[in-house]
Design an enzyme around this catalytic site. Structure first.
Site, PDB file in Angstrom:
ATOM      1  CD  GLU A 256      -2.021   2.097   1.710  1.00 42.87           C
ATOM      2  OE1 GLU A 256      -1.630   3.029   0.961  1.00 42.87           O
ATOM      3  OE2 GLU A 256      -2.297   2.240   2.907  1.00 42.87           O
ATOM      4  CB  CYS A 290      -1.558   6.852   1.238  1.00 43.90           C
ATOM      5  SG  CYS A 290      -0.278   6.270   2.294  1.00 43.90           S
TER       6      CYS A 290
HETATM    7  C1  SIN Z   1      -2.966   5.693   4.686  1.00 45.14           C
HETATM    8  O1  SIN Z   1      -2.752   6.881   4.556  1.00 45.14           O
HETATM    9  O2  SIN Z   1      -2.081   4.866   4.452  1.00 45.14           O
HETATM   10  C2  SIN Z   1      -4.270   5.117   5.128  1.00 45.14           C
HETATM   11  C3  SIN Z   1      -5.358   6.064   5.207  1.00 45.14           C
HETATM   12  C4  SIN Z   1      -6.682   5.451   5.549  1.00 45.14           C
HETATM   13  O3  SIN Z   1      -6.843   4.258   5.834  1.00 45.14           O
HETATM   14  O4  SIN Z   1      -7.626   6.228   5.490  1.00 45.14           O
END
Ligand code: SIN
Length: 485
Positions: A256, A290
């Site tokens: 991820e 992210c």
């Molecule tokens: C992430 O930024 O890696 C995860 C964000 C989320 O689960 O909302």
């Protein structure tokens, strides 16, 4: 606020059900990003302790996988209950190590707990198949089995939920897990271990490595043949290195990775709702997720109205200590992060962008950057190409649907995208044309346990949460029964 359950704050690593120091006694300090205050001194484990954790985890997994799905489910459910009972304390620990406002931190804990609850239930649904056979005396059956010992490398921006999203699925499937949390946010991970122990998760099934030497630990996790799967959340740059390292022992991997999310506001959008959507998707966690919107595209006919309304909302944000009531923007994780966004904003300004709000550091502290709205931005600027990972909202102007879809897809990333509009046919066209793993339509918040989280292109592969998440930790075994007469 003070911690109610003081046993949650630990200063040792957790391996095979024991709280341990580094073999050589080495330690490192972690600090509160709000004011730099040292909040903990933790063991700086190395390769040897990591190897030991993997070996113990292997022994534990051989027993854990033989428990019935119902037994594993009950233990996970207890872990979920304990997380919810301790959510304020877990939130407090998260805020002091990561900086996000307490309300948001408690929200993350509840989000994190929801993965444990969900996978406690999914543990009982890892069905196989009976497949119609190609021959009269043959029967074809598939079963799903735990992949084995899993390694998880998790990021600092979500110190709780990025662990539970992986560990919940892994443990439900019958795997054991060795977690390497980010070096600057291990306290939430250790607090989770306290509760895992209390819930009855057997020694060795859930392990936490604390270390300042991320690449040394990563080398062991990716080269040790006992580890059969690596799940990583973090940057694309590091993800590529880990994928290469896992190749030698052919591990299953889920990645991820980074994003560069477009957020499109079409001419017929509800402008107020679109502004609300940007506020959520851009400024959650001070822009450090992210899935944060990175490039905002507003149609030329509503550009002025949209940017004015957005700027008005951004000006209402209150920066401060995450523990203080009323704070909705905490510090960035460190000075390096502040310097990075400063450079991006300066680059945009030099190339002609206008700062309509923010645009500089804040006098609250060195790790703060004012939430910023930039207009008159264009594709030559770094804010268009790079993952900002900070509270900067550049708003680009566009004219046509095909132009904006092409711009939105013009990136190596493919994690999340958002758009606002009302025309039914356009919504379908654009949703299908966007090259992303997740698309928010008239919403700026897409994260939920129930839906598959993950990206395409250089944002990675594999899905977390949802009914698909557990499959990442399972192998399908095909059994062919012959001589059935
Ligand atoms: C992430 O930024 O890696 C995860 C964000 C989320 O689960 O909302």
């Amino acid at each position: 606020m003070i911690l109610q359950n003081k046993s949650l704050l630990r200063s040792k690593a957790y391996i095979n059900g024991e709280w341990i120091s580094a073999n050589n006694g080495a330690s490192y300090k972690i600090s509160n990003p709000f004011n730099g205050e040292i909040i903990a001194t933790l063991p700086d484990l190395g390769r040897d302790e990591t190897k030991m954790a993997i070996e113990k985890s292997d022994i534990a997994q051989k027993v854990w996988k033989t428990k019935t799905a119902g037994e594993r489910s009950n233990i996970l459910r207890k872990w979920f209950d304990l997380m919810m009972e301790n959510k304020e304390d877990l939130g407090y620990i998260l805020t002091i190590e990561q900086g996000k406002p307490l309300k948001e931190a408690i929200g993350e804990v509840v989000y994190g707990a929801s993965f444990i609850e969900w996978f406690a239930e999914e543990a009982k649904r890892t069905y196989g198949d009976v497949i119609p056979s190609h021959a009269k005396d043959i029967r074809i059956v598939t079963i799903k089995q735990a992949i084995g010992v899993v390694a998880a490398i998790t990021p600092w921006n979500f110190p709780n939920s990025m662990i539970t999203r992986k560990a919940g699925a892994a443990l439900a499937a019958g795997c054991s897990i060795v977690v390497k949390p980010a070096k600057n946010t291990p306290l939430s991970a250790l607090a989770l271990a306290v509760l895992a122990d209390e819930a009855g998760i057997p020694p060795g099934v859930f392990n936490i490595i604390t270390s300042n030497r991320s690449s040394e630990i990563g080398d062991e996790l990716t080269s040790n043949p006992i580890i059969r799967k690596l799940s990583f959340t973090g940057s694309t740059e590091v993800g590529k290195v880990l994928i290469k390292k896992c190749a030698d022992t052919v591990k299953k991997v889920s990645m991820e990775l980074g994003g560069n999310a477009p957020f499109i506001v079409f001419a017929d959008a509800d402008i107020n709702k679109a502004v609300e959507g940007v506020m959520i998707s851009k400024f959650r966690n001070s822009g450090q997720t992210c899935v944060c919107s990175n490039r905002i595209y507003a149609h030329s006919s509503i550009y002025k109205e949209f940017t004015e309304k957005l700027s008005k909302e951004v000006n209402k944000l209150h920066l401060g200590n995450g523990l203080e009531e009323g704070t909705n923007i905490g510090p960035m994780i460190n000075l390096k992060a502040v310097n990075f966004v400063t450079k991006l904003v300066n680059d945009a300004k030099e190339k002609g962008a206008k700062v309509i709000t923010g645009g500089c550091c804040s006098d609250i502290g060195k790790t703060f950057y004012k939430p910023t709205v930039l207009t008159d931005v264009d594709t030559s600027m770094d804010v268009h190409k790079q993952e900002i990972f900070g509270p900067i909202a550049p708003v680009f102007k566009f004219e046509t649907e095909s132009e904006v879809v092409q711009l939105a897809n013009d990136t190596e990333y493919g994690l999340a995208a958002y758009f606002y509009g009302r025309d039914y046919a356009m919504i379908w066209r654009v949703a299908e044309a966007l090259e992303y793993g997740m698309v928010g339509i008239n919403t700026g918040l897409i994260s939920t346990t129930l839906a598959p989280f993950g990206g395409i292109k250089e944002s990675g592969f594999g899905r977390e949460g949802s009914k698909y998440g557990i499959d990442e930790y399972l192998e399908i075994k095909y059994m062919c029964f012959g001589d059935v007469s």
